[in-house]
Motif scaffolding. Structure first.
Motif, short mmCIF file in Angstrom:
data_model
loop_
_atom_site.label_atom_id
_atom_site.label_comp_id
_atom_site.label_asym_id
_atom_site.label_seq_id
_atom_site.Cartn_x
_atom_site.Cartn_y
_atom_site.Cartn_z
N LYS A 45 0.83 -1.21 0.00
CA LYS A 45 0.00 0.00 0.00
C LYS A 45 0.86 1.26 0.00
N SER A 46 1.94 1.24 0.76
CA SER A 46 2.83 2.40 0.83
C SER A 46 3.52 2.65 -0.50
N ILE A 47 3.92 1.57 -1.18
CA ILE A 47 4.56 1.71 -2.49
C ILE A 47 3.58 2.28 -3.51
N VAL A 48 2.33 1.79 -3.49
CA VAL A 48 1.32 2.29 -4.42
C VAL A 48 1.06 3.78 -4.21
N VAL A 49 0.89 4.18 -2.95
CA VAL A 49 0.65 5.60 -2.64
C VAL A 49 1.86 6.44 -3.04
N MET A 50 3.06 5.92 -2.77
CA MET A 50 4.27 6.65 -3.13
C MET A 50 4.36 6.87 -4.64
N LEU A 51 4.10 5.84 -5.42
CA LEU A 51 4.14 5.96 -6.88
C LEU A 51 3.07 6.93 -7.38
N PHE A 52 1.90 6.88 -6.75
CA PHE A 52 0.83 7.81 -7.12
C PHE A 52 1.27 9.26 -6.87
N LEU A 53 1.94 9.49 -5.73
CA LEU A 53 2.41 10.84 -5.42
C LEU A 53 3.49 11.29 -6.40
N PHE A 54 4.37 10.37 -6.80
CA PHE A 54 5.37 10.71 -7.80
C PHE A 54 4.72 11.21 -9.08
N ILE A 55 3.67 10.52 -9.52
CA ILE A 55 2.96 10.91 -10.74
C ILE A 55 2.21 12.22 -10.53
N LEU A 56 1.56 12.35 -9.38
CA LEU A 56 0.76 13.53 -9.09
C LEU A 56 1.61 14.81 -9.07
N PHE A 57 2.86 14.67 -8.61
CA PHE A 57 3.72 15.85 -8.46
C PHE A 57 4.56 16.17 -9.69
N ILE A 58 4.35 15.48 -10.80
CA ILE A 58 5.14 15.71 -12.01
C ILE A 58 5.18 17.20 -12.41
N PRO A 59 4.05 17.92 -12.38
CA PRO A 59 4.10 19.34 -12.78
C PRO A 59 5.04 20.19 -11.93
N PHE A 60 5.33 19.74 -10.71
CA PHE A 60 6.17 20.53 -9.81
C PHE A 60 7.66 20.21 -9.94
N TYR A 61 8.00 19.18 -10.71
CA TYR A 61 9.40 18.76 -10.79
C TYR A 61 10.29 19.78 -11.50
N PHE A 62 9.70 20.69 -12.25
CA PHE A 62 10.49 21.63 -13.03
C PHE A 62 10.47 23.04 -12.44
N ILE A 63 9.97 23.13 -11.20
CA ILE A 63 9.95 24.42 -10.51
C ILE A 63 11.06 24.41 -9.46
N PRO A 64 12.05 25.29 -9.60
CA PRO A 64 13.16 25.31 -8.63
C PRO A 64 12.68 25.40 -7.19
N LEU A 65 13.35 24.72 -6.31
CA LEU A 65 13.06 24.64 -4.88
C LEU A 65 11.81 23.82 -4.60
N VAL A 66 10.72 24.12 -5.31
CA VAL A 66 9.50 23.33 -5.12
C VAL A 66 9.75 21.88 -5.50
N ASN A 67 10.60 21.67 -6.53
CA ASN A 67 10.86 20.30 -6.97
C ASN A 67 11.58 19.48 -5.90
N ILE A 68 12.32 20.13 -5.02
CA ILE A 68 12.99 19.41 -3.95
C ILE A 68 11.96 18.74 -3.03
N VAL A 69 10.93 19.51 -2.69
CA VAL A 69 9.85 18.97 -1.86
C VAL A 69 9.07 17.91 -2.62
N ALA A 70 8.78 18.19 -3.90
CA ALA A 70 7.99 17.27 -4.70
C ALA A 70 8.68 15.92 -4.88
N PHE A 71 10.00 15.92 -5.01
CA PHE A 71 10.74 14.68 -5.17
C PHE A 71 10.80 13.89 -3.86
N ASN A 72 10.94 14.60 -2.76
CA ASN A 72 11.20 13.93 -1.49
C ASN A 72 9.95 13.53 -0.72
N LEU A 73 8.84 14.22 -0.94
CA LEU A 73 7.64 13.92 -0.18
C LEU A 73 7.16 12.47 -0.35
#
Length: 262
Positions: free
Chosen positions: A153-181
């Motif tokens: 369940k944790s892996i599924v949620v984690m992968l979902f969050l990775f996909i959900l945060f894709i738009p934020f990966y190219f915003i400086p500083l914000v992408n740090i949080v988006a990658f690590n959350l």
């Protein structure tokens, strides 16, 4: 704050005892072995191979991909080839290589050590109980399949969050949080479940979670930030378990004492 400092000091004292240090060697040796085997298997298709592809594309040279190469290597080459054809997207190729590579190594080390530490957690908790809390009885909750279910369940949620945060990966500083959350979510869930399911009853866990959930989230966040130091999880994961176990024992003592006072 003073109580937290004392908790850290106590946990460090427990960690540097012979019994805990012997346990700490196990995830270190296994994780290093797994990483060596894994990365040796990728040696023929390492980043140096991709570097050669980048040079050839930028020079307008033709290249062929080994038909026996792993699918992920072929996929990476195709993506890089497309991006490098246009100067406006060439920077994106370098960014993706660096980010994905860093993220993969970080996640791989954390994931591997968390899986290994899950098998060692009962041993660590029992060692701490005998050393510091000999009068405390442990009341584990959950079933045999509970760890598997929580991990999946944790892996599924984690992968979902990775996909959900894709738009934020190219915003400086914000992408740090988006990658690590997403990774922090996985880190928090597995580490907490391994400990609480081993030492607390379901009712005790719910009571502590209801009253202290933000405190324990802050603690695991601090531990996760420490994990950002390259390869430190190879050495520190057992300490994480020791620290959180002592923290849960403190809360457990309060709960049981309150019941006696009623």
């Amino acid at each position: 704050m003073l109580g937290e400092i004392e908790l850290v000091k106590k946990s460090l004292g427990d960690f540097f005892t012979p019994a805990i240090l012997k346990i700490a060697i196990i995830p270190l040796l296994i994780t290093v072995f797994v990483m060596i085997v894994f990365f040796m298997g990728l040696a023929d298709y390492s980043l140096s191979s991709l570097d050669q592809v980048i040079i050839q594309v930028q020079n307008g040279e033709e290249f062929t991909v080994d038909p026996n190469a792993p699918f992920y290597y072929v996929w990476a080459v195709n993506v890089l080839t497309f991006l490098l054809q246009y100067s406006i997207t060439a920077w994106l190729a370098g960014f993706l290589l660096f980010t994905i590579g860093t993220l993969f190594i970080l996640f791989f080390s954390i994931f591997t050590t968390l899986i290994i530490i899950g098998f060692l957690t009962p041993m660590i908790i029992e060692t701490l109980r005998k050393r510091n809390y000999p009068n405390m009885d442990l009341k584990a909750h959950g079933s045999i399949i509970s760890p598997i279910w929580v991990a999946v369940k944790s892996i599924v949620v984690m992968l979902f969050l990775f996909i959900l945060f894709i738009p934020f990966y190219f915003i400086p500083l914000v992408n740090i949080v988006a990658f690590n959350l997403p990774i922090y979510y996985f880190f928090h869930k597995l580490l907490n479940f391994d400990i609480t399911s081993t030492m607390l009853s379901s009712a005790e866990y719910k009571e502590i979670y209801r009253n202290k959930k933000n405190l324990f989230r802050t603690r695991t966040l601090a531990l996760y930030l420490i994990s950002m130091i390259p390869f430190i999880t190879l050495f520190s994961t057992v300490f994480y378990v020791v620290y959180l176990t002592n923290a849960y024992f403190v809360e457990l003592e309060k709960i049981r004492q309150n019941r006696l006072d009623i």
